[in-house]
Structure formats: C-alpha cells, structure tokens
Design a protein around this motif. Structure first.
Motif, PDB file in Angstrom:
ATOM      1  N   SER A   1      39.754  54.324  37.696  1.00  0.00           N
ATOM      2  CA  SER A   1      39.287  53.105  38.363  1.00  0.00           C
ATOM      3  C   SER A   1      40.377  52.488  39.232  1.00  0.00           C
ATOM      4  CB  SER A   1      38.807  52.083  37.323  1.00  0.00           C
ATOM      5  OG  SER A   1      39.869  51.624  36.510  1.00  0.00           O
TER       6      SER A   1
ATOM      7  N   ALA B   1      40.434  51.882  43.383  1.00  0.00           N
ATOM      8  CA  ALA B   1      40.797  50.615  44.033  1.00  0.00           C
ATOM      9  C   ALA B   1      41.928  50.802  45.040  1.00  0.00           C
ATOM     10  CB  ALA B   1      41.201  49.594  42.968  1.00  0.00           C
TER      11      ALA B   1
ATOM     12  N   ALA C   1      44.699  43.791  43.289  1.00  0.00           N
ATOM     13  CA  ALA C   1      43.308  44.178  43.566  1.00  0.00           C
ATOM     14  C   ALA C   1      42.471  44.054  42.296  1.00  0.00           C
ATOM     15  CB  ALA C   1      43.263  45.602  44.101  1.00  0.00           C
ATOM     16  N   THR C   2      41.163  43.951  42.479  1.00  0.00           N
ATOM     17  CA  THR C   2      40.296  43.770  41.318  1.00  0.00           C
ATOM     18  C   THR C   2      39.441  45.001  41.037  1.00  0.00           C
ATOM     19  OG1 THR C   2      38.591  42.748  42.708  1.00  0.00           O
ATOM     20  CG2 THR C   2      40.163  41.279  41.619  1.00  0.00           C
ATOM     21  N   VAL C   3      39.199  45.220  39.753  1.00  0.00           N
ATOM     22  CA  VAL C   3      38.292  46.256  39.271  1.00  0.00           C
ATOM     23  C   VAL C   3      37.313  45.577  38.320  1.00  0.00           C
ATOM     24  CG1 VAL C   3      38.070  48.352  37.883  1.00  0.00           C
ATOM     25  CG2 VAL C   3      39.975  48.129  39.489  1.00  0.00           C
TER      26      VAL C   3
END
Length: 290
Positions: free
Chosen positions: A94, A98, A111-113
């Motif tokens: 994941s 990203a 950054a977002t997951v």
C-alpha cells in the motif's frame, strides 16, 4: 583510536587482506575504515575493492510502475520473519502504491493510505506486530516506458532487491537490463553522471598505487589513463559487459536492440546499514549469572 578485533574482522572481510595487514592499515589510518581500504589498495594488499554497503537490516523493497513512472521503496524491519509476514507485506504494498504520486520519502511519509498518513501507518504496524520498522528511502524514475524487476521476491512486486529501468524502445531488452543492474549494481548510468568525488578518489588511489611501483611520472600518467578507463567500464551501466552477452557492453547491446536506457534505480534491503551483532553465548551467560 583503539583498534578492535571486530574492526580488523570487518576490514578483512571487505578487502580479503590478511589479519596483520588489516590491523596495520587501521593503525596507519587511525581506525578510519574507508581510508584503511584505500591504504591496503595502495599497498597492493587488498584483493578487491568491495562495495562498502552491507546488507545488514531486514525488510523489503517494493516496486510499482504506473503511467511512465516507477517507484521503489525500502521499509525495514528487525527480522526476516516480519518481512515474510502477510500484514507487513500488505502495508509495504500500500505504501508503494502511494509512492507513485509523490516526489520523495518525506512527501511519502505525509501521504495518506485509507485516510491515514503513511508515517502513522508504520507506527500502528509497529504496535500491532511488536517489532521496530522504518520507511527508510524511496527512489523514482520517469520515462517513455519503465520496467521493474525484483530479485529474491517475497511476494508480488517486493523482495530483497528492487530495480527500475526507464527506457525508450524494446521492453523485453529493458527487462534484461533491469536483471543486469540487479546482478552488477552499477554506480551510475554513464561517466557523465558519475559522482566526480568517486572518480577523483579512484584516480588518487590509482596514482598512489602507480607511484609505489617507482615508475617515472610520464609512465604513471599513461598507466592512470588505462586504469581509469577500466574503472569506468566496471562502475557505469553503459560501460559494463552485458550479462546476457558479455561480448558486448550494455551500451552496444542497447544500440543493437534499438533501445535507449535513460535512467535506473537499484535498492537493496539494508544496504549501508550496520546491524549490531549479538553475542548469544554472552547473553546466555549474563542471564545465568543474574
């Protein structure tokens, strides 16, 4: 500086020099490992100038390619058991996903997951699995086309060595080049982009070696030209003998294939990290005494 047995052992393993020569080199250079390697080479006592990066930490390198962009990320763990853990591998996958949309590792951490910052994702996984982890580094290449190769794959798109190659032309040839990069670990694409500091350091070492021979300066100059040409052929991707056809350099093979190689990235798990060696017997004795 006190020269320890562990320092002598490390220098012997990295150069192939004898124990007394390794100890003398460290003594002469006041324990500076890098300078000791150069000292041994100057004296003709090092069998090979092995790369200083040692794979000592565990974890995975993951690669991802999308729309002419390739990224490679390294996430470390304390043990290889965790690297084989499905939860850890899922997190790594994941994070690699990203990474395609960011420029560097700092941006990746932010950054977002699934609504959570990558840095927090790693922190949560540390709590869940109970082992320290770290998002260590990220690399990115762009081109008309990008291929990825993983050596010693633990799962799809991740393993101990990850390679990306940006190219224009034959994709199957570019994949062969990626495998070549995994095997040979070149320092740069070509001489033009090789770090000048690396070049200058090697030139000085070769000058010192040549002077040990006692030959005249005019002869030494000619020797250096030849030795530096050989060095460039060894450390630059374009100058190396192509592993798939050693009769050709990678540059010549690329011309034959009608393919341009514009960039590459190679990440190896734990490269350059020194892992503390535990003395298991001493630990047991300590516990017994306690």
């Amino acid at each position: 500086m006190a020269i320890t047995a562990a320092m002598v052992k490390e220098l012997r393993e990295s150069t192939g020099a004898g124990m007394m020569d390794a100890k003398k080199a460290l003594t002469e250079t006041d324990g500076d490992m890098e300078a000791a390697v150069d000292w041994l080479r100057t004296k003709g006592l090092a069998k090979a100038a092995k790369k200083s990066g040692r794979t000592a930490a565990e974890g995975l390198v993951a690669v991802k390619v999308a729309n002419g962009v390739g990224v490679a990320v390294e996430i470390n763990s304390e043990t290889d058991f965790v690297a084989k853990n499905a939860d850890f591998q899922g997190m790594v996958a994941s994070i690699a996903e990203a990474a395609v949309d960011v420029a560097d590792v700092d941006a990746l951490k932010a950054a977002t997951v699934n609504g959570k910052a990558v840095a927090d994702l790693v922190t949560d996984k540390i709590a869940t699995i109970g082992e320290n982890m770290a998002l260590r580094r990220m690399a990115r290449v762009e081109g008309d086309g990008v291929v990825a190769y993983v050596h010693n794959a633990a799962a799809e798109g991740m393993g101990k060595i990850g390679v990306l190659v940006a190219f224009k032309g034959d994709e199957s040839f570019a994949r062969q080049v990626a495998m070549h990069v995994a095997a040979t670990n070149p320092a740069a694409l070509n001489e033009a982009v090789l770090d000048p500091a690396i070049v200058e350091k090697e030139r000085q070492v070769q000058i010192d070696i040549a002077r040990e021979s006692g030959k005249p300066d005019a002869v030494i100059e000619k020797m250096i030209v030849g030795r530096m040409a050989k060095f460039m052929a060894e450390v630059t991707l374009m100058g190396q003998a192509f592993v798939m056809n050693p009769d050709l350099t990678v540059e010549a093979a690329a011309k034959e294939a009608g393919t341009e190689i514009s960039a590459f990235v190679r990440l190896e798990v734990g490269e350059g990290i020194e892992k503390k060696e535990e003395d298991f017997a001493a630990e047991v004795a300590k516990v017994a005494q306690g």
